[in-house]
Design a protein around this motif. Structure first.
Motif, PDB file in Angstrom:
ATOM      1  N   TYR A 104     -32.714 -24.921  31.511  1.00  0.00           N
ATOM      2  CA  TYR A 104     -32.991 -24.293  32.799  1.00  0.00           C
ATOM      3  C   TYR A 104     -32.252 -22.978  33.033  1.00  0.00           C
ATOM      4  N   ALA A 105     -31.064 -22.810  32.466  1.00  0.00           N
ATOM      5  CA  ALA A 105     -30.188 -21.707  32.865  1.00  0.00           C
ATOM      6  C   ALA A 105     -30.486 -20.415  32.104  1.00  0.00           C
ATOM      7  N   ASP A 106     -30.276 -19.297  32.810  1.00  0.00           N
ATOM      8  CA  ASP A 106     -30.320 -17.972  32.198  1.00  0.00           C
ATOM      9  C   ASP A 106     -28.925 -17.459  31.886  1.00  0.00           C
ATOM     10  N   HIS A 107     -27.940 -17.849  32.689  1.00  0.00           N
ATOM     11  CA  HIS A 107     -26.531 -17.527  32.466  1.00  0.00           C
ATOM     12  C   HIS A 107     -25.753 -18.837  32.431  1.00  0.00           C
ATOM     13  N   VAL A 108     -24.815 -18.953  31.502  1.00  0.00           N
ATOM     14  CA  VAL A 108     -23.880 -20.080  31.475  1.00  0.00           C
ATOM     15  C   VAL A 108     -22.472 -19.510  31.425  1.00  0.00           C
ATOM     16  N   VAL A 109     -21.649 -19.908  32.392  1.00  0.00           N
ATOM     17  CA  VAL A 109     -20.276 -19.419  32.490  1.00  0.00           C
ATOM     18  C   VAL A 109     -19.332 -20.553  32.112  1.00  0.00           C
ATOM     19  N   PHE A 110     -18.370 -20.231  31.239  1.00  0.00           N
ATOM     20  CA  PHE A 110     -17.420 -21.221  30.755  1.00  0.00           C
ATOM     21  C   PHE A 110     -16.072 -21.032  31.445  1.00  0.00           C
ATOM     22  N   ASN A 111     -15.355 -22.138  31.574  1.00  0.00           N
ATOM     23  CA  ASN A 111     -14.073 -22.166  32.265  1.00  0.00           C
ATOM     24  C   ASN A 111     -12.896 -22.065  31.301  1.00  0.00           C
ATOM     25  N   SER A 112     -13.162 -22.039  30.001  1.00  0.00           N
ATOM     26  CA  SER A 112     -12.096 -21.920  29.006  1.00  0.00           C
ATOM     27  C   SER A 112     -12.688 -21.375  27.718  1.00  0.00           C
ATOM     28  N   PHE A 113     -11.827 -20.819  26.884  1.00  0.00           N
ATOM     29  CA  PHE A 113     -12.269 -20.360  25.571  1.00  0.00           C
ATOM     30  C   PHE A 113     -12.591 -21.536  24.662  1.00  0.00           C
ATOM     31  N   ALA A 114     -11.945 -22.679  24.887  1.00  0.00           N
ATOM     32  CA  ALA A 114     -12.255 -23.865  24.084  1.00  0.00           C
ATOM     33  C   ALA A 114     -13.696 -24.304  24.324  1.00  0.00           C
ATOM     34  N   GLN A 115     -14.120 -24.320  25.613  1.00  0.00           N
ATOM     35  CA  GLN A 115     -15.506 -24.678  25.907  1.00  0.00           C
ATOM     36  C   GLN A 115     -16.476 -23.633  25.360  1.00  0.00           C
ATOM     37  N   LEU A 116     -16.101 -22.381  25.444  1.00  0.00           N
ATOM     38  CA  LEU A 116     -16.946 -21.326  24.880  1.00  0.00           C
ATOM     39  C   LEU A 116     -17.144 -21.537  23.386  1.00  0.00           C
ATOM     40  N   ALA A 117     -16.046 -21.805  22.660  1.00  0.00           N
ATOM     41  CA  ALA A 117     -16.155 -22.006  21.213  1.00  0.00           C
ATOM     42  C   ALA A 117     -16.969 -23.253  20.886  1.00  0.00           C
ATOM     43  N   ARG A 118     -16.789 -24.285  21.685  1.00  0.00           N
ATOM     44  CA  ARG A 118     -17.494 -25.543  21.425  1.00  0.00           C
ATOM     45  C   ARG A 118     -18.998 -25.389  21.582  1.00  0.00           C
ATOM     46  N   PHE A 119     -19.412 -24.647  22.619  1.00  0.00           N
ATOM     47  CA  PHE A 119     -20.825 -24.605  22.938  1.00  0.00           C
ATOM     48  C   PHE A 119     -21.520 -23.310  22.518  1.00  0.00           C
ATOM     49  N   ARG A 120     -20.782 -22.342  22.002  1.00  0.00           N
ATOM     50  CA  ARG A 120     -21.414 -21.088  21.574  1.00  0.00           C
ATOM     51  C   ARG A 120     -22.571 -21.340  20.599  1.00  0.00           C
ATOM     52  N   PRO A 121     -22.390 -22.181  19.550  1.00  0.00           N
ATOM     53  CA  PRO A 121     -23.514 -22.397  18.628  1.00  0.00           C
ATOM     54  C   PRO A 121     -24.740 -22.986  19.316  1.00  0.00           C
ATOM     55  N   MET A 122     -24.520 -23.894  20.264  1.00  0.00           N
ATOM     56  CA  MET A 122     -25.647 -24.511  20.963  1.00  0.00           C
ATOM     57  C   MET A 122     -26.387 -23.477  21.807  1.00  0.00           C
ATOM     58  N   VAL A 123     -25.618 -22.604  22.470  1.00  0.00           N
ATOM     59  CA  VAL A 123     -26.238 -21.581  23.303  1.00  0.00           C
ATOM     60  C   VAL A 123     -27.015 -20.591  22.439  1.00  0.00           C
ATOM     61  N   LYS A 124     -26.427 -20.184  21.333  1.00  0.00           N
ATOM     62  CA  LYS A 124     -27.086 -19.208  20.468  1.00  0.00           C
ATOM     63  C   LYS A 124     -28.323 -19.786  19.787  1.00  0.00           C
ATOM     64  N   ALA A 125     -28.332 -21.103  19.633  1.00  0.00           N
ATOM     65  CA  ALA A 125     -29.495 -21.745  19.011  1.00  0.00           C
ATOM     66  C   ALA A 125     -30.641 -21.950  19.997  1.00  0.00           C
ATOM     67  N   CYS A 126     -30.390 -21.687  21.269  1.00  0.00           N
ATOM     68  CA  CYS A 126     -31.433 -21.849  22.277  1.00  0.00           C
ATOM     69  C   CYS A 126     -32.591 -20.893  21.954  1.00  0.00           C
ATOM     70  N   PRO A 127     -33.827 -21.341  22.026  1.00  0.00           N
ATOM     71  CA  PRO A 127     -34.959 -20.479  21.648  1.00  0.00           C
ATOM     72  C   PRO A 127     -35.154 -19.263  22.544  1.00  0.00           C
ATOM     73  N   ARG A 128     -34.553 -19.250  23.731  1.00  0.00           N
ATOM     74  CA  ARG A 128     -34.590 -18.052  24.573  1.00  0.00           C
ATOM     75  C   ARG A 128     -33.154 -17.600  24.802  1.00  0.00           C
ATOM     76  N   HIS A 129     -32.989 -16.334  25.158  1.00  0.00           N
ATOM     77  CA  HIS A 129     -31.648 -15.794  25.336  1.00  0.00           C
ATOM     78  C   HIS A 129     -31.006 -16.367  26.593  1.00  0.00           C
ATOM     79  N   VAL A 130     -29.795 -16.889  26.430  1.00  0.00           N
ATOM     80  CA  VAL A 130     -28.978 -17.356  27.545  1.00  0.00           C
ATOM     81  C   VAL A 130     -27.680 -16.568  27.506  1.00  0.00           C
ATOM     82  N   SER A 131     -27.381 -15.852  28.579  1.00  0.00           N
ATOM     83  CA  SER A 131     -26.206 -14.993  28.642  1.00  0.00           C
ATOM     84  C   SER A 131     -24.960 -15.837  28.904  1.00  0.00           C
ATOM     85  N   MET A 132     -23.909 -15.587  28.104  1.00  0.00           N
ATOM     86  CA  MET A 132     -22.668 -16.343  28.227  1.00  0.00           C
ATOM     87  C   MET A 132     -21.603 -15.529  28.962  1.00  0.00           C
ATOM     88  N   GLY A 133     -20.809 -16.213  29.776  1.00  0.00           N
ATOM     89  CA  GLY A 133     -19.717 -15.568  30.490  1.00  0.00           C
ATOM     90  C   GLY A 133     -18.485 -16.441  30.519  1.00  0.00           C
TER      91      GLY A 133
END
Length: 391
Positions: A104-133
């Protein structure tokens, strides 16, 4: 909102208790928010945590650019019912949360660098672009009530500068693919608090803001309040836009629906304690929990402070909680069982926080159309709503 407003609305027409939201007053707020958008190029989002009455989303989306969510359920509601941009932030996500949110999301904002590292591959694998913050914590407190202050001592919300720098020292590529920074530090504040906060954000994180595509300045801006300094807000937004070459986002919840709704309730009984106590079919504990959490005393149309008018009462709910007390009020005429009262500014943070403690009936939800005088009851609640939450 005073007694004449209730006469025009006709509160006897609605079930009791009942939230009633005035679409004309929503339109008034939207005009102010659109002025901010037109003057600054900022995009204003609806924070669903404060107001999520989706029957009025068709009106809201004529002006607002989308909604921000704090959970997969809110993200789904934003996508299916609002249908514009969907931004998500949570203090932490599970794998299941992220799988759902990425639908559902177009932007996903993370509360820590650990969460960013954990979920970066999942976000990048999304078939549409999801902006990370990344959400940052400028360690600058403007809040008066610690429970609502994201920068209070020990707050878990946002990355502090020392952790931000440490993460980049450990991994210089930690910000790769991160397109935005988010800060949310305010709660019912005027624009002077934003100006002071923004200065602290820039002092700590300005060098990284230059490399971003967007900056989200969060919520807590009371933009539609009568005394709010819109000019200062606009100056802040334009400064960020022009200095860093970014898209600015604002995500107010309260400002969208501020002073647009009432909670209609009925007097069930008047008992004598140390003063007369009017027991209502509305409960602070169940229907307006911020009265106890904040705490605060909501205004009742046509009332005065205790002793100001001829007849004074303590208003209390009908739950078994001894502290289910709403406040003390006075009236020109005595109250009796069956009388109706209306609490103001109940569109925000009330509908989204209601609960069924003691099995109390949830308030109905209605819209008022001032052009026609029509009240549309969108939803009533019953036993099944109580039962189905429990097993």
């Amino acid at each position: 909102m005073e007694r004449g407003y209730l006469e025009r609305l006709g509160i006897e027409k609605v079930p009791s208790p009942c939230f009633v939201v005035d679409e004309g007053l929503l339109g008034r707020n939207l005009a102010v928010l659109d002025e901010v958008q037109q003057r600054t190029g900022a995009k204003v989002l609806l924070a669903l945590k404060g107001f999520a009455m989706f029957s009025v989303f068709p009106l809201l989306r004529t002006v607002l650019h989308g909604a921000c969510a704090s959970s997969p359920h809110e993200a789904r509601l934003a996508r299916e019912e609002f249908g514009r941009e969907v931004h998500a932030f949570a203090a932490a996500y599970s794998d299941e949360d992220m799988q759902d949110i990425l639908q559902y999301a177009d932007h996903v904002v993370f509360n820590s660098f650990a969460q960013l590292a954990r979920f970066r591959p999942m976000v990048k694998a999304c078939p549409r672009h999801v902006s990370m913050g990344i959400r940052v914590n400028p360690e600058h407190s403007e809040g008066a009530v610690p429970i609502y202050d994201p920068c209070s001592a020990g707050s878990r919300l946002g990355v502090r500068l020392r952790e931000f720098e440490a993460a980049l020292a450990d991994d210089p590529h930690a910000l790769d693919d991160v397109e935005g920074l988010h800060f949310h530090t305010l709660c019912q504040h005027n624009a002077d608090a934003l100006a002071r906060t923004l200065a602290e954000v820039e002092k700590r994180f300005g060098k990284w803001m230059h490399g971003m595509k967007w900056i989200n300045m969060g919520g807590g801006h009371h933009i539609t309040r009568k005394d709010y300094d819109v000019d200062t807000l606009c100056r802040c937004a334009v400064h960020v836009r022009d200095t860093y070459g970014v898209q600015v986002y604002l995500e107010p919840g309260e400002a969208v629906a501020l002073d647009t709704g009432i909670l209609v309730a009925s007097v069930l009984d008047v008992v004598q304690a140390d003063m007369p106590v009017a027991i209502l079919d509305a409960s602070a504990a169940c229907h307006m929990p911020d009265v106890l959490e904040m705490p605060y005393r909501p205004h009742v149309i046509g009332s005065g402070l205790r002793g100001e008018k001829a007849h004074s009462y303590r208003f209390a709910g009908k739950s078994c909680l001894a502290g289910d007390v709403i406040g003390e009020y006075s009236f020109d005429a005595p109250l009796k069982a069956g009388d109706r009262v209306a609490f103001t500014d109940m569109a925000i943070y009330s509908m989204v926080k209601t609960n069924t403690f003691n099995g109390l009936q949830l308030p109905a939800i209605a819209r008022y159309l001032p052009d026609t005088g029509e009240i549309i009851v969108e939803r009533t609640f019953g036993y099944e709503d109580f039962r189905n939450r429990l097993s």
